[in-house]
Design a protein around this motif. Structure first.
Motif, PDB file in Angstrom:
ATOM      1  N   MET A   1      27.762  25.416  15.499  1.00 28.85           N
ATOM      2  CA  MET A   1      27.795  24.279  16.426  1.00 28.85           C
ATOM      3  C   MET A   1      26.373  23.811  16.727  1.00 28.85           C
ATOM      4  N   ILE A   2      26.180  22.518  16.734  1.00 31.82           N
ATOM      5  CA  ILE A   2      24.868  21.949  17.020  1.00 31.82           C
ATOM      6  C   ILE A   2      24.855  21.443  18.468  1.00 31.82           C
ATOM      7  N   THR A   3      23.844  21.849  19.202  1.00 30.28           N
ATOM      8  CA  THR A   3      23.664  21.397  20.586  1.00 30.28           C
ATOM      9  C   THR A   3      22.510  20.400  20.628  1.00 30.28           C
ATOM     10  N   LYS A   4      22.699  19.334  21.394  1.00 30.32           N
ATOM     11  CA  LYS A   4      21.660  18.298  21.485  1.00 30.32           C
ATOM     12  C   LYS A   4      21.219  18.143  22.942  1.00 30.32           C
ATOM     13  N   ILE A   5      19.905  18.291  23.161  1.00 31.08           N
ATOM     14  CA  ILE A   5      19.305  18.127  24.488  1.00 31.08           C
ATOM     15  C   ILE A   5      18.343  16.950  24.439  1.00 31.08           C
ATOM     16  N   LYS A   6      18.294  16.175  25.508  1.00 28.00           N
ATOM     17  CA  LYS A   6      17.421  15.006  25.554  1.00 28.00           C
ATOM     18  C   LYS A   6      16.059  15.370  26.178  1.00 28.00           C
ATOM     19  N   SER A   7      15.005  14.946  25.512  1.00 26.68           N
ATOM     20  CA  SER A   7      13.657  15.097  26.055  1.00 26.68           C
ATOM     21  C   SER A   7      12.842  13.873  25.643  1.00 26.68           C
ATOM     22  N   LEU A   8      11.547  13.982  25.642  1.00 25.17           N
ATOM     23  CA  LEU A   8      10.714  12.835  25.289  1.00 25.17           C
ATOM     24  C   LEU A   8       9.371  13.287  24.730  1.00 25.17           C
ATOM     25  N   GLY A   9       8.776  12.407  23.953  1.00 25.09           N
ATOM     26  CA  GLY A   9       7.426  12.617  23.447  1.00 25.09           C
ATOM     27  C   GLY A   9       6.557  11.454  23.863  1.00 25.09           C
ATOM     28  N   TYR A  10       5.276  11.496  23.463  1.00 20.69           N
ATOM     29  CA  TYR A  10       4.326  10.457  23.863  1.00 20.69           C
ATOM     30  C   TYR A  10       3.533   9.980  22.668  1.00 20.69           C
TER      31      TYR A  10
ATOM     32  N   LEU B   1      24.320  17.093  29.808  1.00 18.91           N
ATOM     33  CA  LEU B   1      23.339  17.051  28.720  1.00 18.91           C
ATOM     34  C   LEU B   1      23.080  15.617  28.248  1.00 18.91           C
ATOM     35  N   LYS B   2      24.080  14.758  28.389  1.00 16.89           N
ATOM     36  CA  LYS B   2      23.916  13.369  27.958  1.00 16.89           C
ATOM     37  C   LYS B   2      23.268  12.510  29.045  1.00 16.89           C
ATOM     38  N   ASP B   3      23.316  12.998  30.272  1.00 20.46           N
ATOM     39  CA  ASP B   3      22.880  12.171  31.402  1.00 20.46           C
ATOM     40  C   ASP B   3      21.451  12.442  31.866  1.00 20.46           C
ATOM     41  N   TYR B   4      20.864  13.562  31.420  1.00 17.21           N
ATOM     42  CA  TYR B   4      19.558  13.975  31.938  1.00 17.21           C
ATOM     43  C   TYR B   4      18.558  14.264  30.820  1.00 17.21           C
ATOM     44  N   LEU B   5      17.309  13.966  31.120  1.00 14.29           N
ATOM     45  CA  LEU B   5      16.211  14.403  30.258  1.00 14.29           C
ATOM     46  C   LEU B   5      15.681  15.731  30.788  1.00 14.29           C
ATOM     47  N   PHE B   6      15.126  16.535  29.914  1.00 14.01           N
ATOM     48  CA  PHE B   6      14.601  17.850  30.280  1.00 14.01           C
ATOM     49  C   PHE B   6      13.118  17.939  29.939  1.00 14.01           C
ATOM     50  N   MET B   7      12.326  18.454  30.884  1.00 11.49           N
ATOM     51  CA  MET B   7      10.896  18.684  30.660  1.00 11.49           C
ATOM     52  C   MET B   7      10.468  19.960  31.384  1.00 11.49           C
ATOM     53  N   GLY B   8       9.651  20.771  30.748  1.00  9.01           N
ATOM     54  CA  GLY B   8       9.147  21.954  31.428  1.00  9.01           C
ATOM     55  C   GLY B   8       8.581  22.978  30.470  1.00  9.01           C
TER      56      GLY B   8
ATOM     57  N   TYR C   1      19.392   6.672  32.100  1.00  7.46           N
ATOM     58  CA  TYR C   1      19.838   8.046  32.345  1.00  7.46           C
ATOM     59  C   TYR C   1      20.010   8.280  33.847  1.00  7.46           C
ATOM     60  N   LYS C   2      20.846   9.268  34.155  1.00  7.28           N
ATOM     61  CA  LYS C   2      21.122   9.573  35.555  1.00  7.28           C
ATOM     62  C   LYS C   2      19.917  10.208  36.235  1.00  7.28           C
ATOM     63  N   GLY C   3      19.175  11.021  35.478  1.00  8.57           N
ATOM     64  CA  GLY C   3      18.019  11.668  36.079  1.00  8.57           C
ATOM     65  C   GLY C   3      17.224  12.466  35.082  1.00  8.57           C
ATOM     66  N   ILE C   4      16.306  13.278  35.605  1.00  6.58           N
ATOM     67  CA  ILE C   4      15.429  14.095  34.774  1.00  6.58           C
ATOM     68  C   ILE C   4      15.223  15.444  35.444  1.00  6.58           C
TER      69      ILE C   4
END
Length: 503
Positions: free
Chosen positions: A1-10, A102-109, A135-138
């Motif tokens: 199973m593949i899990t997808k998490i949202k994040s961001l780059g610069y 997982l679809k509604d939030y970005l993750f950073m840390g 997105y709903k939040g971060i």
């Protein structure tokens, strides 16, 4: 199973969405991260393994593959630790996510070996991206909370460790943290009251602060150039809420924020040393990074001993001084950074520094003086609105302790002048940024003023740019006087700051 998490780059200061895809499969135990990550991302494997284990979760030895997509864009930073770690835990069935979080939030840390979530860079940029993309939040480190809540309209979820993150994902059982900001306290422990004499220099700095103009001070060593330059901060108006976000965004992506300085609520004052490289001043590098001129955005850039800076550094200031931004083009990228600052430069009039003083103190020949000041090219000088000479104080000025204006008194005049400009332009723009059409509309001259300008153009050999800068300066002076139109006295004062015979 593949899990997808949202994040961001610069890329420079511009964020882009990154999907952190995690696949867990049978095979020889391994942990591979693909997708053009930097060294910090590749080293995250051991941080993530130890962080999960020391948080009390058991990670089975399996084949782990992590893909950061889009795979053709370079990713940098330690903020991918949290999304990768959470992705692995969900894909391994260690935890389960409730609903569509997982679809509604970005993750950073960034993860520590103990499972703690540590401060990371670019939180403001991430929160802005989450809001813009709907997105709903971060989810961010708790230490970045003050930074994140600058952005309104989305949920900011601060977490201190992996367990906090798991609680939010499985139960949505998280605490809404309330953070209050102290009112801006601009006690700089310096004041214009400290400066004896130098009334013309004080007036020039007041004009610069009011209209966003650039200033060059040429004077004898010990005459107070640096002392004066630092005190311009005490007469600038406070940052607006929009400006706080803009400036904090730049400092966040540059890693300049910490626990003592979680946000930027005062106008920045940058004073790089004359040995600084062109990249450190202008920006750029292998991965596009901000320079001092962008970190001075909405504040002041002070170059002390300006003639000692490398020629390529000074020449690179041409575009930022005029356009209020810098465009950097390299073989692999093109980036644009903001650079809307007040420029203040200071230098001596000659190598020994005493060309302005009487008593034959100067040991330099006329050719040496000319050669020394020629380090400042014509195009650079043409972009500086005000130029003043500063001499040492006389005996009477040093000894006399007469009443002097405080920074607060000057600041009140500056704020009133800026309010006039705000009504004029319908925004926070200043007179220094007027276009040609706006100059024709707001800088009309009467016949006496036109005649004065004709003589000035001929005698001072003014370029079109210099002519416009004189009109902009005169407009600011008239705003300080509360005058509706530019008058003769305003033009004469503006011209007094362009008599650059020493250059």
């Amino acid at each position: 199973m593949i899990t997808k998490i949202k994040s961001l780059g610069y890329f420079g200061i511009e964020p882009f969405l990154v999907d952190v895809e995690v696949d867990i499969s049978r095979g020889l135990p391994s942990f591979n991260i693909v997708g053009l990550g930097d060294t910090a991302i590749n080293e995250s494997k051991e941080r993530i393994r130890a962080g999960i284990r020391n948080s009390g979760y058991k990670l089975e030895p399996k084949k782990i593959t992590v893909n950061l997509t889009p795979a053709n864009l370079k990713k940098v930073g330690t903020h991918f630790d949290l999304p990768i770690g959470i992705g692995i835990m969900i894909a391994s069935n260690i935890i389960k996510s409730k609903n569509d979080i997982l679809k509604d939030y970005l993750f950073m840390g960034e993860l520590s070996l103990t499972g703690e979530i540590k401060r990371t860079q670019g939180i403001v940029n991430g929160a802005i991206l989450a809001k813009e993309k709907g997105y709903k939040g971060i989810i961010i480190p708790y230490d970045n909370l003050k930074e994140g809540i600058l952005i309104k309209g989305i949920d900011i979820i601060p977490v201190k460790n992996l367990k906090d993150t798991v609680d939010f994902l499985e139960n949505e059982n998280y605490k809404k943290y309330e953070v209050s900001f102290d009112d801006e306290n601009e006690n700089y422990n310096i004041d214009f009251y400290d400066v004896k004499g130098q009334e013309k220099a004080k007036r020039a700095l007041e004009i610069c602060a009011s209209g966003g103009h650039n200033l060059l001070m040429v004077g004898t060593p010990g005459s107070g150039k640096t002392m004066l330059a630092k005190r311009i901060m005490t007469i600038l108006p406070p940052l607006t809420d929009e400006e706080k976000i803009e400036v904090t965004k730049l400092y966040s992506i540059s890693g300049e924020l910490n626990e003592e300085k979680p946000i930027i609520d005062k106008r920045p004052f940058r004073a790089p040393h004359h040995t600084s490289s062109s990249v450190s001043i202008i920006g750029g590098g292998k991965n596009p990074s901000l320079g001092e001129i962008s970190l001075a955005n909405k504040g002041v850039l002070f170059l002390d001993e300006i003639v000692e800076f490398k020629k390529d550094v000074l020449e690179a200031l041409r575009e930022p001084l005029e356009e209020k931004k810098v465009s950097i083009t390299r073989a692999m990228y093109k980036a644009e950074f903001p650079a809307d600052f007040i420029f203040v430069g200071a230098c001596n009039p000659c190598k020994c520094g005493f060309a302005f003083e009487s008593g034959n103190l100067c040991t330099c020949s006329s050719s040496e003086i000319s050669r020394y000041m020629k380090k400042l090219s014509g195009p650079i000088l043409d972009r500086i609105d005000l130029k003043i000479e500063i001499k040492r104080l006389t005996e009477d000025e040093l000894i006399e302790n007469s009443q002097r204006e405080t920074s607060q008194t000057i600041k009140e005049r500056v704020i009133k002048a800026r309010e006039i400009q705000k009504k004029r332009f319908g925004s926070n723009r200043l007179n220094s940024s007027m276009t040609r059409d706006e100059i024709e509309k707001y800088c009309k001259l009467d016949e006496d003023s036109k005649n004065i300008m004709k003589v000035a153009i001929k005698n001072l050999n003014l370029s079109a740019r210099s002519f416009d800068k004189i009109l902009k300066t005169a407009r600011t002076i008239s705003d300080l006087d509360g005058a509706k139109n530019i008058e003769k006295i305003h033009i004469l004062e503006a011209l007094s700051y362009r008599t650059d015979e020493f250059l």
